[in-house]
Design a protein around this motif. Structure first.
Motif, PDB file in Angstrom:
ATOM      1  N   UNK A 205      54.870  38.361  60.342  1.00  0.00           N
ATOM      2  CA  UNK A 205      55.316  39.585  61.019  1.00  0.00           C
ATOM      3  C   UNK A 205      55.502  40.752  60.054  1.00  0.00           C
ATOM      4  N   UNK A 206      55.994  40.467  58.849  1.00  0.00           N
ATOM      5  CA  UNK A 206      56.164  41.530  57.854  1.00  0.00           C
ATOM      6  C   UNK A 206      54.813  42.049  57.380  1.00  0.00           C
ATOM      7  N   UNK A 207      53.859  41.128  57.217  1.00  0.00           N
ATOM      8  CA  UNK A 207      52.510  41.570  56.838  1.00  0.00           C
ATOM      9  C   UNK A 207      51.921  42.475  57.912  1.00  0.00           C
ATOM     10  N   UNK A 208      52.149  42.122  59.174  1.00  0.00           N
ATOM     11  CA  UNK A 208      51.632  42.932  60.275  1.00  0.00           C
ATOM     12  C   UNK A 208      52.267  44.323  60.269  1.00  0.00           C
ATOM     13  N   UNK A 209      53.560  44.381  59.991  1.00  0.00           N
ATOM     14  CA  UNK A 209      54.242  45.672  59.907  1.00  0.00           C
ATOM     15  C   UNK A 209      53.650  46.526  58.792  1.00  0.00           C
ATOM     16  N   UNK A 210      53.421  45.910  57.649  1.00  0.00           N
ATOM     17  CA  UNK A 210      52.849  46.640  56.512  1.00  0.00           C
ATOM     18  C   UNK A 210      51.436  47.109  56.851  1.00  0.00           C
ATOM     19  N   UNK A 211      50.635  46.208  57.459  1.00  0.00           N
ATOM     20  CA  UNK A 211      49.244  46.542  57.784  1.00  0.00           C
ATOM     21  C   UNK A 211      49.144  47.605  58.864  1.00  0.00           C
ATOM     22  N   UNK A 212      50.203  47.805  59.639  1.00  0.00           N
ATOM     23  CA  UNK A 212      50.184  48.864  60.649  1.00  0.00           C
ATOM     24  C   UNK A 212      50.297  50.242  60.010  1.00  0.00           C
ATOM     25  N   UNK A 213      50.767  50.267  58.763  1.00  0.00           N
ATOM     26  CA  UNK A 213      50.974  51.535  58.064  1.00  0.00           C
ATOM     27  C   UNK A 213      50.018  51.737  56.887  1.00  0.00           C
ATOM     28  N   UNK A 214      49.470  50.629  56.370  1.00  0.00           N
ATOM     29  CA  UNK A 214      48.640  50.693  55.169  1.00  0.00           C
ATOM     30  C   UNK A 214      47.327  49.937  55.364  1.00  0.00           C
ATOM     31  N   UNK A 215      46.337  50.339  54.613  1.00  0.00           N
ATOM     32  CA  UNK A 215      45.104  49.558  54.472  1.00  0.00           C
ATOM     33  C   UNK A 215      45.326  48.616  53.305  1.00  0.00           C
ATOM     34  N   UNK A 216      45.675  47.380  53.618  1.00  0.00           N
ATOM     35  CA  UNK A 216      46.015  46.406  52.575  1.00  0.00           C
ATOM     36  C   UNK A 216      44.722  45.818  52.004  1.00  0.00           C
ATOM     37  N   UNK A 217      44.441  46.136  50.758  1.00  0.00           N
ATOM     38  CA  UNK A 217      43.205  45.657  50.126  1.00  0.00           C
ATOM     39  C   UNK A 217      43.447  44.454  49.228  1.00  0.00           C
ATOM     40  N   UNK A 218      44.726  44.146  48.949  1.00  0.00           N
ATOM     41  CA  UNK A 218      45.064  43.038  48.055  1.00  0.00           C
ATOM     42  C   UNK A 218      46.299  42.312  48.579  1.00  0.00           C
ATOM     43  N   UNK A 219      46.229  40.986  48.614  1.00  0.00           N
ATOM     44  CA  UNK A 219      47.396  40.136  48.806  1.00  0.00           C
ATOM     45  C   UNK A 219      47.510  39.238  47.582  1.00  0.00           C
ATOM     46  N   UNK A 220      48.704  39.143  47.015  1.00  0.00           N
ATOM     47  CA  UNK A 220      48.914  38.283  45.853  1.00  0.00           C
ATOM     48  C   UNK A 220      50.139  37.430  46.033  1.00  0.00           C
ATOM     49  N   UNK A 221      50.049  36.159  45.637  1.00  0.00           N
ATOM     50  CA  UNK A 221      51.197  35.270  45.759  1.00  0.00           C
ATOM     51  C   UNK A 221      50.976  33.966  45.028  1.00  0.00           C
ATOM     52  N   UNK A 222      52.010  33.129  45.018  1.00  0.00           N
ATOM     53  CA  UNK A 222      51.937  31.827  44.351  1.00  0.00           C
ATOM     54  C   UNK A 222      51.966  30.671  45.335  1.00  0.00           C
ATOM     55  N   UNK A 223      52.103  30.980  46.642  1.00  0.00           N
ATOM     56  CA  UNK A 223      52.105  29.969  47.694  1.00  0.00           C
ATOM     57  C   UNK A 223      51.121  30.406  48.768  1.00  0.00           C
ATOM     58  N   UNK A 224      50.511  29.448  49.459  1.00  0.00           N
ATOM     59  CA  UNK A 224      49.535  29.792  50.493  1.00  0.00           C
ATOM     60  C   UNK A 224      50.169  30.590  51.639  1.00  0.00           C
ATOM     61  N   UNK A 225      51.463  30.406  51.857  1.00  0.00           N
ATOM     62  CA  UNK A 225      52.161  31.174  52.871  1.00  0.00           C
ATOM     63  C   UNK A 225      52.232  32.661  52.561  1.00  0.00           C
ATOM     64  N   UNK A 226      51.908  33.043  51.330  1.00  0.00           N
ATOM     65  CA  UNK A 226      51.863  34.456  50.973  1.00  0.00           C
ATOM     66  C   UNK A 226      50.617  35.136  51.531  1.00  0.00           C
ATOM     67  N   UNK A 227      49.728  34.342  52.145  1.00  0.00           N
ATOM     68  CA  UNK A 227      48.494  34.878  52.708  1.00  0.00           C
ATOM     69  C   UNK A 227      48.423  34.684  54.219  1.00  0.00           C
ATOM     70  N   UNK A 228      48.920  33.556  54.699  1.00  0.00           N
ATOM     71  CA  UNK A 228      48.967  33.300  56.137  1.00  0.00           C
ATOM     72  C   UNK A 228      49.927  32.149  56.407  1.00  0.00           C
ATOM     73  N   UNK A 229      50.712  32.283  57.457  1.00  0.00           N
ATOM     74  CA  UNK A 229      51.640  31.226  57.841  1.00  0.00           C
ATOM     75  C   UNK A 229      50.903  29.996  58.358  1.00  0.00           C
ATOM     76  N   UNK A 230      49.629  30.134  58.673  1.00  0.00           N
ATOM     77  CA  UNK A 230      48.851  28.979  59.128  1.00  0.00           C
ATOM     78  C   UNK A 230      48.883  27.846  58.109  1.00  0.00           C
ATOM     79  N   UNK A 231      48.927  28.192  56.836  1.00  0.00           N
ATOM     80  CA  UNK A 231      48.949  27.182  55.783  1.00  0.00           C
ATOM     81  C   UNK A 231      50.267  26.419  55.741  1.00  0.00           C
ATOM     82  N   UNK A 232      51.308  26.975  56.373  1.00  0.00           N
ATOM     83  CA  UNK A 232      52.638  26.357  56.339  1.00  0.00           C
ATOM     84  C   UNK A 232      52.985  25.598  57.611  1.00  0.00           C
TER      85      UNK A 232
END
Length: 287
Positions: A205-232
């Motif tokens: 939901x937070x990613x969706x909020x950010x993407x509603x305001x920005x063109x997100x060209x990069x996602x970075x993280x150390x867990x797969x959940x940093x990219x999609x909750x589907x992995x969790x």
């Protein structure tokens, strides 16, 4: 960072000093030091191998961001609502400003203080809460992260943190990121935290909020959940999670908008058993 994780057995101290009842009036001794730090901490926080890998990842992110904005992308790298990794679709960019979105813990900063403490005892949410409030000046920027965020900002790309630190401790996290040399992050604008919405630990939901305001060209993280909750998805078997992360949908994004940092210290993989790691065709015994 994943809240409530349990460090593996290798991270737990074999024995701690105790305070006998007859001397209970004296201050309890500090926990005994292990002969050496657990291997996970040795590697991630102390080895030149990890420093090289992390610095190289940050350099790739900076180079990718500067290159990517030369031609405005049609879509962001945030999955659209209802999209699956098998049939990925993405939030549209339109004319929104560019942004790069990162997890904080073990992605932008290393939490050396509490990780050492938890390795000698066990994870304690109260201790972590204390760290969120008072860790400014103690958390360490990861190798190359300062240079990376500076390069992105210089190119006109907003740097945003989306972390499962608590919204109650927003000021502490703002101060921690700033003190680590990573610049200004403002809660609700460039810092999104657990408790900002009803999504709990899910960052979707937070990613969706950010993407509603920005063109997100990069996602970075150390867990797969940093990219999609589907992995969790807790119902997802270990083998299926592997397929999901290495299938065509995700593979088209790794190092092409999605950037994963190494973290052998904590994560969902801690629950893997022998059968999850070694298949029958890997069985071998010395003769």
């Amino acid at each position: 960072m994943k809240r409530g994780f349990a460090l593996t057995g290798a991270l737990l101290l074999a024995g701690c000093a105790s305070t006998p009842a007859e001397v209970a009036t004296t201050p309890p001794p500090a926990p005994a030091e292990a002969a050496k730090p657990p291997a996970q901490l040795q590697y991630l926080y102390g080895s030149p191998e990890a420093a090289v890998v992390v610095r190289a990842t940050n350099a790739r992110i900076a180079d990718y961001g500067v290159w990517r904005i030369k031609e405005r992308p049609k879509d962001s790298v945030v999955l659209a609502a209802g999209a699956t990794m098998d049939a990925p679709t993405f939030e549209p960019c339109g004319n929104k400003p560019f942004a790069a979105v990162f997890d904080a813990d073990e992605t932008l900063i290393w939490n050396l203080g509490p990780m050492r403490h938890f390795a000698q005892t066990a994870y304690d949410p109260k201790v972590w809460d204390q760290w969120e409030k008072t860790g400014a000046g103690k958390a360490k920027a990861m190798p190359g992260s300062v240079e990376m965020v500076n390069a992105l900002r210089a190119a006109g790309i907003a740097v945003i943190a989306n972390t499962n630190r608590s919204a109650v401790n927003a000021k502490g996290s703002e101060d921690t990121l700033r003190a680590a040399g990573l610049g200004e992050f403002k809660h609700g604008e460039t810092l999104f935290l657990m408790g900002d919405d009803a999504g709990g630990s899910s960052k979707d939901p937070r990613r969706a909020t950010i993407a509603s305001k920005f063109c997100v060209i990069i996602l970075g993280g150390d867990q797969l959940g940093d990219f999609s909750q589907q992995f969790n998805d807790k119902a997802l078997p270990a083998a299926s999670r592997m397929v999901l992360a290495t299938g065509a949908g995700a593979s088209a994004l790794w190092d092409k908008g999605w950037f994963l940092f190494p973290n052998p210290v904590y994560g969902p993989w801690e629950k893997l058993g022998w059968g999850d790691i070694f298949s029958t065709d890997s069985e071998w015994e010395p003769k």
